[in-house]
Motif scaffolding. Sequence first.
Motif, mmCIF file in Angstrom:
data_model
loop_
_atom_site.group_PDB
_atom_site.id
_atom_site.type_symbol
_atom_site.label_atom_id
_atom_site.label_comp_id
_atom_site.label_asym_id
_atom_site.label_seq_id
_atom_site.Cartn_x
_atom_site.Cartn_y
_atom_site.Cartn_z
ATOM 1 N N GLY A 4 4.971 -11.333 11.170
ATOM 2 C CA GLY A 4 5.488 -11.804 9.918
ATOM 3 C C GLY A 4 6.554 -10.717 9.821
ATOM 4 O O GLY A 4 7.517 -10.127 9.002
ATOM 5 N N THR A 5 6.439 -9.185 9.940
ATOM 6 C CA THR A 5 6.845 -8.371 9.526
ATOM 7 C C THR A 5 8.720 -8.249 10.177
ATOM 8 O O THR A 5 8.658 -8.540 11.123
ATOM 9 C CB THR A 5 6.680 -7.069 10.891
ATOM 10 N N THR A 61 7.427 -7.205 3.580
ATOM 11 C CA THR A 61 7.250 -7.940 1.661
ATOM 12 C C THR A 61 6.714 -9.595 2.949
ATOM 13 O O THR A 61 6.936 -10.463 2.209
ATOM 14 C CB THR A 61 8.303 -7.809 1.111
ATOM 15 N N THR A 62 7.364 -9.719 3.905
ATOM 16 C CA THR A 62 7.431 -10.705 4.655
ATOM 17 C C THR A 62 6.347 -11.411 5.232
ATOM 18 O O THR A 62 6.145 -12.554 6.332
ATOM 19 C CB THR A 62 8.510 -10.660 5.709
ATOM 20 N N THR A 63 5.011 -10.415 5.196
ATOM 21 C CA THR A 63 3.901 -10.921 6.510
ATOM 22 C C THR A 63 3.005 -11.518 5.316
ATOM 23 O O THR A 63 4.104 -11.766 3.650
ATOM 24 C CB THR A 63 3.164 -9.323 6.732
ATOM 25 N N ALA A 64 1.705 -12.507 5.760
ATOM 26 C CA ALA A 64 1.565 -12.702 4.705
ATOM 27 C C ALA A 64 0.438 -11.818 3.524
ATOM 28 O O ALA A 64 0.563 -12.681 1.765
ATOM 29 C CB ALA A 64 -0.099 -13.374 5.705
ATOM 30 N N ALA A 65 0.373 -10.831 3.679
ATOM 31 C CA ALA A 65 -0.434 -9.733 2.683
ATOM 32 C C ALA A 65 0.741 -9.506 1.851
ATOM 33 O O ALA A 65 0.921 -9.224 0.547
ATOM 34 C CB ALA A 65 -1.446 -8.727 3.414
ATOM 35 N N GLY A 66 1.820 -9.255 2.671
ATOM 36 C CA GLY A 66 2.949 -8.811 1.286
ATOM 37 C C GLY A 66 2.696 -7.179 1.453
ATOM 38 O O GLY A 66 4.092 -6.907 0.371
#
Length: 299
Positions: A4-5, A61-66
Amino acid sequence: MPAGTTVTYEVTTSPAPCVGTGATSNWPSDLDCSADSWQPLADYAGDAAEITGIRVTLDFTTTAAGTFAPGASVHFQYRTVNVPWQPGDVPTADAVVPRLNTGPSERAWNQVGVTAVLSTGGSLRRAPERVGVQLLVGSAAVEKTVSGLLSLAPSEVTADASCTVPAGDGATRVPVELGALATLTVPLPGTARLDGIPLGAQCELAESGDVGEFGEARRDPVGAQQVDILVAGSPSDAVPAAQLVTMENHYAPRVPATGSLSSTGVDSGQLIGFGSLVLAAFAAGAALLAIDRRRRARG
């Protein structure tokens, strides 16, 4: 990198990105190097050789964890390859094109810097030691000797030089741009040097023109001699023996060529006739001598 990065690749052609041209680096006060002009790599339509910097931005910020979790790791790898400069190329560092006849080329410095913006505020920056790349150079020399009638020898001759280095594909070779140094003026007797040749180059050195160009009766050897530039050195260093070629010119008086009958101005028919008269006169003289002897014998 975490799934998601969001990754952004950018390039710049600024002459000294992030570092600047002053005595100190611009990076500490400009962590993301925004003072330079960047554009997306996908939109860049220029020559790759003009690129002087690469910027990669990782947005977590676009990953699941943010966020980028403590203890996590990111791996980014890139590779650059130096290939010989050819006419029409735009070198990005002086290390690509040596300063022929003026000594070693300058170093091309390269460094990676990393900046992180913390989720709690503030930032971190890290940079390893910079790495310098320098094209090593060496020298070749032509030594001229003379033999024979030295008064016929000129004070100097010229020699032609050409050098090649391996191309980027490792199979073909490309020429080294020698410019005015492609023709060397060599004192007779004496030595002329060719400095600043890239290490690993193959050079051919030959006296200019055909045999007799400088009044010599013969050359030894005839034709070009090849040397490999394998020992680095500056113009103040002695040229290694394996990178020096010796050429000898022999001088001797010119022997006029023997011309044909037609070049003497005497008609060949007249010459043959004259020869017949000489032979006839000789035969008559022999007959008179014989008669005279007979008369003496009778008396």
